[in-house]
Write a protein that holds these residues in place. Structure first.
Motif, short mmCIF file in Angstrom:
data_model
loop_
_atom_site.label_atom_id
_atom_site.label_comp_id
_atom_site.label_asym_id
_atom_site.label_seq_id
_atom_site.Cartn_x
_atom_site.Cartn_y
_atom_site.Cartn_z
N LEU A 1 -9.06 12.45 5.20
CA LEU A 1 -7.60 12.36 5.31
C LEU A 1 -7.07 11.85 3.98
O LEU A 1 -7.22 10.69 3.64
N ASN A 2 -6.46 12.76 3.22
CA ASN A 2 -5.95 12.39 1.90
C ASN A 2 -4.48 12.01 1.99
O ASN A 2 -3.60 12.86 2.04
N GLU A 3 -4.25 10.70 2.05
CA GLU A 3 -2.89 10.16 2.08
C GLU A 3 -2.66 9.30 0.84
O GLU A 3 -1.97 8.28 0.90
N MET A 4 -3.25 9.73 -0.29
CA MET A 4 -3.20 8.95 -1.52
C MET A 4 -1.88 9.15 -2.28
O MET A 4 -1.86 9.51 -3.46
N SER A 5 -0.80 8.88 -1.63
CA SER A 5 0.51 8.98 -2.29
C SER A 5 0.69 7.86 -3.30
O SER A 5 0.18 6.75 -3.11
N THR A 6 1.40 8.15 -4.37
CA THR A 6 1.76 7.11 -5.34
C THR A 6 3.27 6.90 -5.35
O THR A 6 3.81 6.25 -6.24
N LEU B 1 0.83 -1.19 0.00
CA LEU B 1 0.00 0.00 0.00
C LEU B 1 0.87 1.25 0.00
O LEU B 1 1.71 1.43 0.89
N LEU B 2 0.68 2.09 -0.98
CA LEU B 2 1.42 3.35 -1.05
C LEU B 2 0.64 4.51 -0.45
O LEU B 2 1.23 5.48 0.04
N ASP C 1 3.89 7.76 9.14
CA ASP C 1 3.26 7.07 8.01
C ASP C 1 1.83 6.73 8.44
O ASP C 1 1.54 5.62 8.89
N LEU C 2 0.94 7.69 8.32
CA LEU C 2 -0.41 7.57 8.89
C LEU C 2 -1.22 6.43 8.29
O LEU C 2 -2.07 5.84 8.96
N LYS C 3 -0.97 6.12 7.01
CA LYS C 3 -1.79 5.08 6.38
C LYS C 3 -1.66 3.74 7.11
O LYS C 3 -2.59 2.93 7.12
N GLN C 4 -0.50 3.51 7.72
CA GLN C 4 -0.28 2.23 8.40
C GLN C 4 -1.26 2.01 9.55
O GLN C 4 -1.59 0.88 9.89
N LEU C 5 -1.75 3.09 10.14
CA LEU C 5 -2.72 2.97 11.23
C LEU C 5 -4.01 2.29 10.77
O LEU C 5 -4.65 1.58 11.54
N PHE C 6 -4.39 2.55 9.53
CA PHE C 6 -5.70 2.09 9.06
C PHE C 6 -5.64 0.71 8.41
O PHE C 6 -6.68 0.07 8.22
N ILE C 7 -4.44 0.23 8.07
CA ILE C 7 -4.30 -1.12 7.53
C ILE C 7 -4.47 -2.12 8.67
O ILE C 7 -3.68 -2.15 9.60
N GLY C 8 -5.54 -2.90 8.63
CA GLY C 8 -5.82 -3.85 9.70
C GLY C 8 -6.63 -3.28 10.84
O GLY C 8 -6.87 -3.96 11.83
N SER C 9 -7.12 -2.04 10.72
CA SER C 9 -7.90 -1.43 11.80
C SER C 9 -9.37 -1.81 11.77
O SER C 9 -10.13 -1.49 12.68
#
Length: 489
Positions: free
Chosen positions: A201-206, A188-189, A215-223
């Protein structure tokens, strides 16, 4: 805020009990508000229409939601959550509803927020191999889209025909390709997430490299939808392999399965993309359910292995594979084996592995345990459970992603009953804990496992999780009664 976080970190109060007294139920006034900005077809209230949304795939968990909202845009999701947060209306985010731990259905009468209308592919960069899409895209549809671009998704699941990529991310799904491509934490990027108060929360990095702060996106992976609702995904997709092979092998003992794995890692290394195992009870269930499938080897054995290779050079890969097969057969490690000779055989062999869960579900009430264990001890759990349940179960079998230490233990009874559950729990979780394993390898915690989370996480870690939950969802409206235990020590 700092005082609040410090207080929550230290007190360890009963989160679930607090929720049960503070959340509201949806009213006609609320429905009128939702209809004011959502299309008519996006607000479902008919009891018959709500049935498939209120029960899980296993028919084990059932909710009593009186409304399903089907937003079409991230803005819709933002408006819904902002309003629900102000009214303290609980919300259950739902994708393809293939969750196996009760995480995607209501516990009570929560509003169901279905993402199935948010299913657009936003962009694809063929040079970087980066796909961006809505969270409601079905995994198999993404596979079809990428196949035309000579790429593949880094995850492959048995439920790919119905599961959503947003749900996959929310549960941190593993699947068949984790051995080769790793978990979603690496693939996941970026993510687009709507928080409980409606903030987008726009963390749509490519970008593959972005070392700027947390790295805020990591909080939501598996939440599992407890911290925010995922509405968009940016994911790195591998190039499609030019050469793919699959073999089906039979073994007389679990020790031979382990020896086959050891040899495969040495001999196939960089081209091995999957290594799966199943026992004979699991195979028998599939063959009894799928009349179009047959056992690939002449004689049934105790265990079977499915190995997939994928690389860039067909001759090179087949040479390595044949050398491996000659060695394991010559040393008596495997009893028999079949190498797929056509696309049909390739698909049929994978169908034997991927259809296990569906076939078991047709036989009765399936108690499914998805655990991580040291590979040497994985099947000991299956054997101990067989002894424990005896003739009370219709089937007790084990299969899974042995390449990464993930066992799927399945026990089938005629029906879901408390007495059956008490035979299995907490025995299974205590057994796993003693082996320093994980009570959830890839299916998540959901509603099924909050009370046993402490078998895999320390109470200190659970208190930190609660601190994060309280900070991002202070009113506790997002997927309540899931993931975190009610009482925290």
């Amino acid at each position: 805020m700092l005082q609040s976080l410090s207080h929550h970190f230290k007190c360890g109060s009963s989160f679930g009990l607090f929720l049960s007294h503070s959340l509201s139920s949806v009213s006609e006034e609320d429905l009128t508000h939702f209809r004011s900005f959502l299309p008519k077809s996006a607000v479902l209230t008919d009891a018959e229409d709500l049935i498939p949304f209120n029960e899980d795939w296993l028919k084990k968990y059932h909710g009593n939601s009186r409304v399903v909202l089907r937003p079409k845009t991230t803005e819709h999701v933002s408006k819904i959550l902002k309003y629900c947060n102000e009214r303290r209306l609980p919300v259950v985010p739902q994708g393809g509803n293939t969750c196996l731990v009760g995480g995607s259905v209501p516990v009570k009468d929560e509003i169901i927020l279905s993402l199935n209308s948010m299913n657009s592919i936003r962009s694809f960069d063929p040079h970087a191999g980066v796909l961006t899409c809505d969270a409601g895209c079905v995994l198999e549809n993404l596979e079809v889209f990428l196949a035309e671009k000579d790429h593949i998704m880094p995850i492959d699941l048995g439920a790919k025909g119905s599961c959503h990529i947003g749900g996959n991310v929310a549960a941190n799904a593993g699947g068949l390709r984790l051995l080769r491509y790793g978990s979603l934490h690496g693939s996941l990027l970026g993510l687009e997430v709507v928080l409980a108060d409606g903030t987008v929360l726009n963390e749509m990095s490519t970008l593959r490299k972005d070392n700027t702060g947390y790295d805020l996106k990591q909080l939501f992976i598996g939440s599992e939808g407890t911290l925010g609702v995922i509405t968009g995904v940016s994911i790195l997709t591998p190039p499609k392999s030019n050469a793919m092979n699959v073999v089906f092998l039979s073994c007389d003992s679990y020790d031979q399965v382990l020896r086959t794995l050891e040899m495969a890692k040495k001999r196939l290394g960089e081209v091995m993309s999957a290594f799966e195992f199943l026992d004979d009870d699991a195979l028998g269930s599939v063959l009894g359910h799928m009349s179009n499938l047959v056992c690939p080897v002449e004689e049934r054995r105790s265990f079977y292995v499915v190995i997939e290779t994928s690389g860039s050079n067909k001759d090179h890969d087949e040479e390595k594979l044949m050398a491996f097969l000659e060695e394991v057969m010559g040393d008596g490690i495997i009893a028999d084996g079949v190498l797929a000779q056509s696309e049909t055989q390739f698909k049929d062999i994978w169908a034997l592995r991927e259809s296990i869960s569906e076939s078991l579900n047709k036989k009765g009430a399936v108690y499914k345990y998805d655990v991580s264990l040291p590979q040497s001890r994985m099947y000991d759990l299956v054997e101990d459970i067989r002894k424990r349940v005896g003739s009370q179960s219709l089937i007790t079998c084990g299969y899974g992603h042995i390449g990464d230490g993930n066992l799927h233990l399945n026990v089938v009874f005629p029906s879901f009953e408390k007495k059956h559950e008490e035979i299995l729990e907490p025995f299974v979780y205590e057994w796993v804990s003693k082996e320093h394993g994980s009570v959830s390898a890839e299916h998540g915690i959901g509603y099924m496992k909050p009370k046993v989370l402490h078998h895999s996480k320390t109470w200190e870690s659970i208190r930190v999780m609660k601190t994060i939950k309280d900070a991002l969802d202070p009113n506790g409206i997002l997927n309540p009664w899931k993931v975190l235990p009610e009482k925290i020590q």
